[in-house]
Design a protein around this motif. Structure first.
Motif, PDB file in Angstrom:
ATOM      1  N   GLU A 233       6.403   9.209  -2.781  1.00 66.66           N
ATOM      2  CA  GLU A 233       6.341   9.246  -4.249  1.00 66.66           C
ATOM      3  C   GLU A 233       7.176   8.133  -4.863  1.00 66.66           C
ATOM      4  N   SER A 234       8.348   7.915  -4.299  1.00 66.55           N
ATOM      5  CA  SER A 234       9.256   6.921  -4.889  1.00 66.55           C
ATOM      6  C   SER A 234       8.787   5.490  -4.642  1.00 66.55           C
ATOM      7  N   ASN A 235       7.815   5.297  -3.725  1.00 59.38           N
ATOM      8  CA  ASN A 235       7.343   3.948  -3.422  1.00 59.38           C
ATOM      9  C   ASN A 235       5.895   3.712  -3.830  1.00 59.38           C
ATOM     10  N   LEU A 236       5.275   4.740  -4.427  1.00 59.07           N
ATOM     11  CA  LEU A 236       3.902   4.563  -4.865  1.00 59.07           C
ATOM     12  C   LEU A 236       3.832   3.590  -6.041  1.00 59.07           C
ATOM     13  N   PRO A 237       2.775   2.818  -6.113  1.00 58.51           N
ATOM     14  CA  PRO A 237       2.638   1.896  -7.257  1.00 58.51           C
ATOM     15  C   PRO A 237       2.435   2.665  -8.556  1.00 58.51           C
ATOM     16  N   LYS A 238       2.808   2.067  -9.659  1.00 61.51           N
ATOM     17  CA  LYS A 238       2.600   2.662 -10.969  1.00 61.51           C
ATOM     18  C   LYS A 238       1.173   2.358 -11.407  1.00 61.51           C
ATOM     19  N   ALA A 239       0.361   3.396 -11.427  1.00 54.87           N
ATOM     20  CA  ALA A 239      -1.042   3.192 -11.794  1.00 54.87           C
ATOM     21  C   ALA A 239      -1.560   4.458 -12.450  1.00 54.87           C
TER      22      ALA A 239
ATOM     23  N   ARG B   4       5.723  -0.753  -0.678  1.00 47.42           N
ATOM     24  CA  ARG B   4       6.703  -1.469  -1.488  1.00 47.42           C
ATOM     25  C   ARG B   4       6.448  -2.976  -1.440  1.00 47.42           C
ATOM     26  N   ASP B   5       6.142  -3.485  -0.243  1.00 44.24           N
ATOM     27  CA  ASP B   5       5.889  -4.924  -0.115  1.00 44.24           C
ATOM     28  C   ASP B   5       4.634  -5.333  -0.885  1.00 44.24           C
ATOM     29  N   HIS B   6       3.612  -4.452  -0.839  1.00 43.52           N
ATOM     30  CA  HIS B   6       2.369  -4.805  -1.540  1.00 43.52           C
ATOM     31  C   HIS B   6       2.568  -4.797  -3.053  1.00 43.52           C
TER      32      HIS B   6
END
Length: 726
Positions: free
Chosen positions: A558-564, A703-705
């Protein structure tokens, strides 16, 4: 149950010794408070009787509480069950007992008369409990309406509570505890006034209590020592009471202990005999007459109450011989009570009734308090007529109540003036409490007025007025709780992404504003920690922690999911083998979850990445993977238009036949998993991810993506899949 106050020892949400979570306040006394609590271990409700801080180190009170704990040896449904005493890390002592839910007979007394039928039922039940206690040589000594609870409001489930009577040693209480007397004057047996107590005293008290609840009013015991002694030597006035309740009370509450029922077993036998012989259709039930006892014949006109016998007139005689003997016994009893009364007079037993005799009080106590939303009250000792008048007048100005007695003691000459000065300082607080033991004073209170708090802080900075010693603890409760204080708690404890505060305003939370937080947390312990921390700063405000409890794996992702934004892509669950839709998303051990991705008609291009975050800490890539590498939307549609479904987890039969992913639920890792669907304009990763990998590895890849390709992510949709045992 009653409202919590700032001055209470514990607040709802407090956890004692990592076991009992406070839920509500049940009652308050001079030396103790009773709370409703729930075991964090078993979930069982309990009542906790807590000695106030000023009494927890007093051996006398600890002995009384220990005596009450010993009642746990009694095992009967009509006697409240006790567990044991505990001491908190702060030194507070509390006693654990069963929580009995229902009104007390004292509440029923205030509501008005009870029916004879209900009171006979209560008598039978309480007598059974007394029989169990008396068999262990335990005498209650303080049986009264406030010590009988009707579980669920049912007279047949009456429960005796409060064997310890430790609460009644405070000044002004109706009950006196000591070597010579224990019990409330209104319900105490005559012999208790001169220090004699046995099982028959409890029987008298039960009879007096039955009469009070039948009348709907407490007994009149007089206004001075001599009246108390005289009234206690006379039979209770049972005129107008229907049979068999009338004879029952007469025989339970005879002034001479030898003339009463001698045991609780005799009371029960009487109830059984009269129940068996009664006409069930009759409105009034009579006891059967006895050939050798003319006095037991029923009144021929029971429907018309007989006139009350004058208080000074002796009860009707059975025969001349018994009349002569009974008169002699009555004189002896009255004489003994007079002697006991005079002894109590000079020994301070009747301090509560005395006027200007100024007996010695040791300890010299006075309690004056003004609880929030209640009338102020003053109870205890004062040294002079002048202070008595001044304090009564001062309390009347606040519409308060007083229960004061004149007494001498080890106090300074200026004590009265010092106390009145202190009360004047406290008057404007929202709530306050002044407890005096001789010259020592303990002050507590609270206010929302910053200026008043500052003034009182200065007033008491160098000590209390005059010769008084002690301390003052005045709490400032801000009118508004700053939103920043709540936010600081959330930031400190959040472990699964940000936690929101719907309802927060720029100026903070008002006095009645609830504090509500929403979001996700990794563990149940985090949710409890949030509730505890917010309750500590909430004051009287309600706290609602409305968060989803996930697990550390889900929260890491959850903490690394992209904001979308959500894209309207659905995730449907089906039970394999039965081909049944599963809208709950809950699967049991042995079942085969099938997962379909529902594409809306407007999703026609781009790429889908579908993964399931397992409760065990692994990530399984359902699309694309080594066995199914194509994830372009156009290829998945294969010429189809409109809404379509794309299967990403198959039945075990299909999986074996078509070399696809399928699985069944086992009991090795149960809990919440999460299916995530990312829709992107370009492939999400460079190359394929392994079919399964660790959550931390997948989090790092996301996170890298995101750092370089955030704009390529069009939407993110997700759904929880829960696995459990049947």
């Amino acid at each position: 149950m009653i409202d919590s106050r700032p001055m209470d020892t514990f607040k709802p949400g407090d956890v004692l010794n990592n076991t009992y979570r406070i839920e509500a306040v049940l009652g308050r006394g001079g030396t103790s408070e009773v709370y409703k609590a729930r075991s964090e271990i078993s979930g069982r409700l309990a009542a906790l009787k807590v000695l106030k801080a000023e009494f927890s180190a007093n051996d006398d009170y600890l002995v009384l509480l220990t005596r009450e704990e010993e009642i746990r040896e009694i095992r009967h449904d009509a006697v409240v069950r006790y567990s044991e005493n505990h001491r908190t890390q702060d030194g507070l002592v509390y006693l654990v007992m069963d929580y009995v839910d229902g009104p007390g007979l004292d509440r029923k007394l205030r509501e008005g008369p009870m029916s004879a039928e209900d009171l006979l039922t209560v008598c039978r039940r309480v007598a059974e409990g007394l029989e169990a206690a008396h068999k262990r040589n335990i005498v209650h000594r303080d049986l009264s309406p406030d010590n009988i609870i009707l579980r669920n409001g049912n007279p047949a489930e009456a429960v005796i509570i409060d064997f310890g009577i430790a609460k009644d040693t405070n000044p002004g209480a109706e009950t006196i505890v000591g070597n010579e007397f224990a019990g409330k004057y209104a319900y105490a047996a005559p012999e208790q006034l001169s220090g004699q107590t046995d099982a028959r005293s409890d029987i008298y008290s039960l009879g007096a209590m039955l009469l009070a609840n039948f009348r709907g009013t407490s007994p009149d015991v007089g206004k001075n020592p001599m009246e108390v002694v005289r009234k206690k030597s006379e039979p209770l006035d049972t005129s107008g009471v229907p049979e068999p309740l009338r004879t029952l009370i007469d025989r339970m509450a005879a002034p001479d202990p030898d003339a009463r029922f001698q045991t609780a077993a005799e009371v029960l036998a009487y109830l059984r005999d009269n129940q068996a012989d009664a006409d069930p259709d009759a409105t009034v039930i009579f006891p059967p007459p006895r050939a050798d006892d003319p006095a037991s014949e029923p009144d021929p006109s029971p429907a018309t109450p007989s006139p009350s016998r004058p208080a000074s007139e002796p009860p009707p005689a059975r025969n001349e011989t018994r009349k002569s003997r009974g008169g002699l016994v009555g004189l002896v009893v009255v004489a003994a009570l007079l002697v006991g009364g005079i002894g109590g007079y000079f020994g301070g037993l009747f301090d509560g009734f005395l006027g200007p005799q100024y007996p010695v009080a040791d300890p010299y106590e006075l309690i004056v308090d003004h609880p929030a939303d209640e009338r102020p009250r003053a109870t205890g000792n004062v040294p002079s007529e002048q202070m008595l008048a001044a304090l009564n007048e001062w309390m009347a100005g606040l519409s308060g109540t007083t229960d004061l007695r004149l007494a001498t003691g080890n106090i300074a000459d200026s004590w009265g003036n010092d106390v009145m000065t202190t009360l004047s300082d406290l008057r404007d607080l929202d709530d306050w409490r002044l407890v005096l033991d001789g010259n020592n004073a303990q002050i507590s209170g609270s206010t929302t007025d910053t200026a008043l708090h500052a003034r009182l802080s200065r007033t008491f900075a160098d000590g209390l007025p005059g010769a008084l010693t002690g301390s003052a603890d005045i709490e400032l409760i801000p009118l508004f709780l700053p939103t920043g204080e709540v936010t600081a708690v959330l930031e400190r404890l959040a472990d699964c992404g940000p936690i929101a505060t719907p309802g927060a305003t720029p100026v903070g939370y008002g006095p009645q504003s609830p504090i509500t937080v929403t979001g996700k947390v990794a563990e149940t312990a985090t949710r409890i920690g949030l509730f505890d921390a917010l309750s500590a700063i909430a004051g009287e405000r309600n706290v609602a922690v409305d968060v989803d409890v996930l697990n550390p794996t889900l929260c890491l992702i959850e903490s690394n999911l992209p904001k979308a934004p959500e894209g309207g892509i659905g995730i449907d669950f089906i039970v394999g083998g039965r081909n049944e839709p599963n809208p709950s998303g809950r699967f049991f051990v042995g079942e085969n979850p099938i997962i379909d991705i529902a594409l809306p008609a407007d999703v026609t291009d781009g790429y889908l990445t579908v993964s399931i975050l397992d409760v065990s800490g692994n990530v399984y890539h359902l699309l694309p993977n080594l066995n199914r590498q194509e994830n372009a939307v156009t290829a998945l549609r294969d010429g189809q238009t409109g809404p379509i479904k794309v299967r990403v987890a198959y039945s075990v039969e299909e999986a074996a036949r078509e070399n696809r992913i399928g699985f069944t639920v086992d009991d090795s890792s149960l809990g919440k998993s999460k299916v995530i669907v990312l829709h992107s304009s370009e492939p999400l990763f460079d190359g394929l991810r392994p079919t399964s990998e660790s959550a931390s590895g997948y989090a790092a890849a996301l996170r890298d993506h995101v750092e370089t390709n955030q704009a390529s992510i069009l939407s993110l949709d997700s759904r929880i899949l829960t696995t459990a045992t049947p």
